[in-house]
Write a protein that holds these residues in place. Sequence first.
Motif, PDB file in Angstrom:
ATOM      1  N   ALA A  67      -6.105 -10.930  11.863  1.00 58.45           N
ATOM      2  CA  ALA A  67      -7.345 -10.266  11.442  1.00 58.45           C
ATOM      3  C   ALA A  67      -7.202  -9.872   9.980  1.00 58.45           C
ATOM      4  O   ALA A  67      -6.111  -9.945   9.401  1.00 58.45           O
ATOM      5  CB  ALA A  67      -7.626  -9.032  12.303  1.00 58.45           C
ATOM      6  N   THR A  68      -8.291  -9.464   9.378  1.00 58.81           N
ATOM      7  CA  THR A  68      -8.228  -8.939   8.013  1.00 58.81           C
ATOM      8  C   THR A  68      -9.326  -7.895   7.845  1.00 58.81           C
ATOM      9  O   THR A  68     -10.216  -7.746   8.691  1.00 58.81           O
ATOM     10  CB  THR A  68      -8.369 -10.059   6.969  1.00 58.81           C
ATOM     11  OG1 THR A  68      -8.019  -9.536   5.681  1.00 58.81           O
ATOM     12  CG2 THR A  68      -9.787 -10.613   6.918  1.00 58.81           C
ATOM     13  N   GLY A  69      -9.247  -7.149   6.745  1.00 61.06           N
ATOM     14  CA  GLY A  69     -10.231  -6.110   6.463  1.00 61.06           C
ATOM     15  C   GLY A  69      -9.864  -5.397   5.182  1.00 61.06           C
ATOM     16  O   GLY A  69      -8.726  -5.500   4.703  1.00 61.06           O
ATOM     17  N   PRO A  70     -10.798  -4.668   4.584  1.00 54.34           N
ATOM     18  CA  PRO A  70     -10.544  -4.043   3.278  1.00 54.34           C
ATOM     19  C   PRO A  70      -9.434  -3.007   3.294  1.00 54.34           C
ATOM     20  O   PRO A  70      -8.806  -2.762   2.273  1.00 54.34           O
ATOM     21  CB  PRO A  70     -11.892  -3.405   2.926  1.00 54.34           C
ATOM     22  CG  PRO A  70     -12.633  -3.288   4.219  1.00 54.34           C
ATOM     23  CD  PRO A  70     -12.180  -4.432   5.058  1.00 54.34           C
ATOM     24  N   ASP A  71      -9.160  -2.409   4.451  1.00 54.68           N
ATOM     25  CA  ASP A  71      -8.088  -1.419   4.516  1.00 54.68           C
ATOM     26  C   ASP A  71      -6.727  -2.023   4.191  1.00 54.68           C
ATOM     27  O   ASP A  71      -5.835  -1.326   3.698  1.00 54.68           O
ATOM     28  CB  ASP A  71      -8.042  -0.784   5.907  1.00 54.68           C
ATOM     29  CG  ASP A  71      -7.888  -1.810   7.008  1.00 54.68           C
ATOM     30  OD1 ASP A  71      -8.748  -2.703   7.100  1.00 54.68           O
ATOM     31  OD2 ASP A  71      -6.900  -1.723   7.773  1.00 54.68           O
ATOM     32  N   LEU A  72      -6.564  -3.313   4.452  1.00 51.29           N
ATOM     33  CA  LEU A  72      -5.272  -3.949   4.204  1.00 51.29           C
ATOM     34  C   LEU A  72      -4.949  -4.050   2.720  1.00 51.29           C
ATOM     35  O   LEU A  72      -3.788  -4.214   2.347  1.00 51.29           O
ATOM     36  CB  LEU A  72      -5.248  -5.343   4.841  1.00 51.29           C
ATOM     37  CG  LEU A  72      -5.329  -5.372   6.369  1.00 51.29           C
ATOM     38  CD1 LEU A  72      -5.415  -6.801   6.868  1.00 51.29           C
ATOM     39  CD2 LEU A  72      -4.130  -4.665   6.987  1.00 51.29           C
ATOM     40  N   GLU A  73      -5.963  -3.951   1.855  1.00 53.44           N
ATOM     41  CA  GLU A  73      -5.702  -3.996   0.417  1.00 53.44           C
ATOM     42  C   GLU A  73      -4.724  -2.909   0.007  1.00 53.44           C
ATOM     43  O   GLU A  73      -3.886  -3.106  -0.874  1.00 53.44           O
ATOM     44  CB  GLU A  73      -7.003  -3.831  -0.356  1.00 53.44           C
ATOM     45  CG  GLU A  73      -6.786  -3.751  -1.863  1.00 53.44           C
ATOM     46  CD  GLU A  73      -8.063  -3.519  -2.648  1.00 53.44           C
ATOM     47  OE1 GLU A  73      -7.966  -3.308  -3.865  1.00 53.44           O
ATOM     48  OE2 GLU A  73      -9.156  -3.551  -2.034  1.00 53.44           O
ATOM     49  N   PHE A  74      -4.802  -1.764   0.649  1.00 53.03           N
ATOM     50  CA  PHE A  74      -3.952  -0.641   0.277  1.00 53.03           C
ATOM     51  C   PHE A  74      -2.701  -0.546   1.145  1.00 53.03           C
ATOM     52  O   PHE A  74      -1.637  -0.186   0.664  1.00 53.03           O
ATOM     53  CB  PHE A  74      -4.752   0.663   0.385  1.00 53.03           C
ATOM     54  CG  PHE A  74      -6.041   0.626  -0.389  1.00 53.03           C
ATOM     55  CD1 PHE A  74      -6.032   0.703  -1.764  1.00 53.03           C
ATOM     56  CD2 PHE A  74      -7.252   0.470   0.265  1.00 53.03           C
ATOM     57  CE1 PHE A  74      -7.203   0.640  -2.479  1.00 53.03           C
ATOM     58  CE2 PHE A  74      -8.439   0.417  -0.443  1.00 53.03           C
ATOM     59  CZ  PHE A  74      -8.414   0.497  -1.829  1.00 53.03           C
ATOM     60  N   TYR A  78      -0.511  -8.233   1.486  1.00 57.70           N
ATOM     61  CA  TYR A  78      -0.097  -9.601   1.815  1.00 57.70           C
ATOM     62  C   TYR A  78      -0.767 -10.114   3.093  1.00 57.70           C
ATOM     63  O   TYR A  78      -0.780 -11.318   3.350  1.00 57.70           O
ATOM     64  CB  TYR A  78       1.423  -9.686   1.950  1.00 57.70           C
ATOM     65  CG  TYR A  78       1.979  -9.005   3.186  1.00 57.70           C
ATOM     66  CD1 TYR A  78       2.185  -9.716   4.362  1.00 57.70           C
ATOM     67  CD2 TYR A  78       2.293  -7.649   3.185  1.00 57.70           C
ATOM     68  CE1 TYR A  78       2.690  -9.107   5.494  1.00 57.70           C
ATOM     69  CE2 TYR A  78       2.798  -7.030   4.310  1.00 57.70           C
ATOM     70  CZ  TYR A  78       2.993  -7.760   5.457  1.00 57.70           C
ATOM     71  OH  TYR A  78       3.492  -7.147   6.582  1.00 57.70           O
ATOM     72  N   LEU A  79      -1.346  -9.192   3.899  1.00 53.36           N
ATOM     73  CA  LEU A  79      -2.013  -9.601   5.126  1.00 53.36           C
ATOM     74  C   LEU A  79      -3.477  -9.989   4.916  1.00 53.36           C
ATOM     75  O   LEU A  79      -4.106 -10.548   5.824  1.00 53.36           O
ATOM     76  CB  LEU A  79      -1.956  -8.472   6.165  1.00 53.36           C
ATOM     77  CG  LEU A  79      -0.582  -8.094   6.723  1.00 53.36           C
ATOM     78  CD1 LEU A  79      -0.709  -6.910   7.666  1.00 53.36           C
ATOM     79  CD2 LEU A  79       0.061  -9.277   7.432  1.00 53.36           C
ATOM     80  N   LEU A  80      -4.027  -9.705   3.765  1.00 53.33           N
ATOM     81  CA  LEU A  80      -5.449  -9.954   3.535  1.00 53.33           C
ATOM     82  C   LEU A  80      -5.810 -11.424   3.697  1.00 53.33           C
ATOM     83  O   LEU A  80      -6.791 -11.773   4.361  1.00 53.33           O
ATOM     84  CB  LEU A  80      -5.840  -9.492   2.127  1.00 53.33           C
ATOM     85  CG  LEU A  80      -6.157  -8.005   1.959  1.00 53.33           C
ATOM     86  CD1 LEU A  80      -6.186  -7.645   0.488  1.00 53.33           C
ATOM     87  CD2 LEU A  80      -7.482  -7.652   2.628  1.00 53.33           C
ATOM     88  N   ALA A  81      -5.055 -12.295   3.082  1.00 51.96           N
ATOM     89  CA  ALA A  81      -5.297 -13.741   3.164  1.00 51.96           C
ATOM     90  C   ALA A  81      -3.943 -14.432   3.051  1.00 51.96           C
ATOM     91  O   ALA A  81      -3.239 -14.248   2.055  1.00 51.96           O
ATOM     92  CB  ALA A  81      -6.228 -14.198   2.040  1.00 51.96           C
ATOM     93  N   ARG A 141      -8.697  -5.706  16.138  1.00 51.71           N
ATOM     94  CA  ARG A 141      -9.651  -6.666  15.586  1.00 51.71           C
ATOM     95  C   ARG A 141      -9.344  -8.101  16.004  1.00 51.71           C
ATOM     96  O   ARG A 141     -10.223  -8.962  16.018  1.00 51.71           O
ATOM     97  CB  ARG A 141      -9.664  -6.567  14.058  1.00 51.71           C
ATOM     98  CG  ARG A 141     -10.332  -5.307  13.542  1.00 51.71           C
ATOM     99  CD  ARG A 141     -10.230  -5.182  12.034  1.00 51.71           C
ATOM    100  NE  ARG A 141      -8.876  -4.892  11.593  1.00 51.71           N
ATOM    101  CZ  ARG A 141      -8.568  -4.442  10.361  1.00 51.71           C
ATOM    102  NH1 ARG A 141      -9.529  -4.246   9.482  1.00 51.71           N
ATOM    103  NH2 ARG A 141      -7.327  -4.193  10.037  1.00 51.71           N
ATOM    104  N   ALA A 142      -8.087  -8.364  16.348  1.00 57.66           N
ATOM    105  CA  ALA A 142      -7.721  -9.712  16.767  1.00 57.66           C
ATOM    106  C   ALA A 142      -8.418 -10.095  18.066  1.00 57.66           C
ATOM    107  O   ALA A 142      -8.716 -11.270  18.296  1.00 57.66           O
ATOM    108  CB  ALA A 142      -6.208  -9.821  16.929  1.00 57.66           C
ATOM    109  N   ALA A 143      -8.662  -9.120  18.934  1.00 59.88           N
ATOM    110  CA  ALA A 143      -9.317  -9.430  20.201  1.00 59.88           C
ATOM    111  C   ALA A 143     -10.699 -10.025  19.965  1.00 59.88           C
ATOM    112  O   ALA A 143     -11.057 -11.051  20.556  1.00 59.88           O
ATOM    113  CB  ALA A 143      -9.421  -8.162  21.057  1.00 59.88           C
ATOM    114  N   ALA A 144     -11.482  -9.400  19.100  1.00 62.55           N
ATOM    115  CA  ALA A 144     -12.821  -9.906  18.812  1.00 62.55           C
ATOM    116  C   ALA A 144     -12.761 -11.278  18.161  1.00 62.55           C
ATOM    117  O   ALA A 144     -13.632 -12.125  18.392  1.00 62.55           O
ATOM    118  CB  ALA A 144     -13.565  -8.927  17.915  1.00 62.55           C
ATOM    119  N   PRO A 315     -13.415   1.759   0.799  1.00 67.65           N
ATOM    120  CA  PRO A 315     -13.205   1.593   2.243  1.00 67.65           C
ATOM    121  C   PRO A 315     -11.732   1.414   2.588  1.00 67.65           C
ATOM    122  O   PRO A 315     -11.030   0.613   1.981  1.00 67.65           O
ATOM    123  CB  PRO A 315     -13.995   0.315   2.581  1.00 67.65           C
ATOM    124  CG  PRO A 315     -14.989   0.177   1.480  1.00 67.65           C
ATOM    125  CD  PRO A 315     -14.335   0.739   0.252  1.00 67.65           C
ATOM    126  N   GLY A 316     -11.292   2.200   3.565  1.00 65.81           N
ATOM    127  CA  GLY A 316      -9.935   2.047   4.057  1.00 65.81           C
ATOM    128  C   GLY A 316      -8.861   2.702   3.218  1.00 65.81           C
ATOM    129  O   GLY A 316      -7.676   2.513   3.500  1.00 65.81           O
TER     130      GLY A 316
END
Length: 474
Positions: A67-74, A78-81, A141-144, A315-316
Amino acid sequence: MSGAVDRPATGPLIVGAMVRTLGAYPSGWRQPGAHADPQTDASILRRVARLAEDADLDYLFFGDWLATGPDLEFRDPYLLARIDPVSAVLYLAGVTEKIGLIATVNSTYADPYATARATASLDLLTGGRGGVNLVTGAEPRAAANHGRDAHADNEARYDRAEEFVRALRLLWESWDDDAWIADRDSGVLIDAERLRTAAFVGTQVRVEGPLNVARPPQAHPPIVHAGTSPRSRALAATEADLALIAAADPASAAATRTELRALAEASGRDPDDLKVIVPVLPVVAETDASARAVVDRLLLLVPIDDGASGHAERPGFPANRSLAAFLDAAGLPADDPARRAAVDDVVAADAAARFAEAGARVLDLVRLRTGRSVGGEHPVTWRHLIAAHAVPANFVVGGPTVIADHFELWRAAGAADGFNVLSAFQQAQFEAFAQLAAPELRRRGLLGRAGATLRERLSLGAPRLAYAPALATR
């Protein structure tokens, strides 16, 4: 408890690289010259693979997150993309010759037949250098993303993981070693009696087989697993070849290693066939002072709530990256005058003297890792303390001698059979480890294991095969 369970590692350690192209520390991508564009990951992957192979590391390890999301930026940029891990190892199979390649698969969502096919293919294409890291996942988020309304609970995920492993191994054993006859004169290509179905039916996993990929050179590519729950540790001890653990110090790591080896022995395994691996984030330079300067800049580049940057409104953004959050952690009174100071101000000696134990530990880490001190020529700032508190990391900071001393200390304590090396940013920090620290590790006999296959490099015994006919031919 037997001596075999307590036996420390001997000989060269297992040393692998945990590859994160955007770096393992959240502010690493902000370093001058650091890799910061996932669209150009291919060049970084090739460079890291060449460096790791030249340094005689044992494997490249690719984690995953579905999954990814804006919270991962902070939290974890490395998980964003990131490149799919199976795609990454197959890409590197053609540009490497001897290093192991381990890809992560989430057993909660993956298909066992497709996983067996991909990993057997990897093993064949590399001549026995493939491995698979099985995770069960904990990201809602991975479930969805996989068409499910909710993430499965811990027990259900591990029930499936145990069945997933059994299905994988049965599929890998679809072909015996000598099933291929290829007799041109008689026109016989295979011995059909040496091709079998998996015929596995569990409560969550069902596969028929056979696998339409020839037998992997390793028969069973090594399986890796990490986790802290009792079910996770049981899975690692009974099924995994490498158990990845996280520990703050050698004593706690040694206790976990002893526990895992005891569980392995109780399940009927040779405990020496379970290798316990810990993560390490070395910040390496030619001198200790230069390495400390790298950490100093990493801390200064961590985005924090300084009241002016606007980060707190994004966000996040983590709530713990503020002066107030750090002072609460340090146990200072809510109305302490230091709260009114800008986060760039230096830490006053009177405030530092009143730190609670948690705050004092953070201050000691900043001193050790950056060379800064309260009231010194290079003073500690609130920004350093906020970053160190909010973004903890298992840093080992220094020149080659310091890094090698760390590896040697943990081995002597019986804390680990090896290390997963993380790099704060790419490619300069991995290059520093490979070209500065690795030669010192080799000089001390801590690096440089033999073996043509990954199983051999890891000093694993012969795999426990399910079928007697296959076992008899090996």
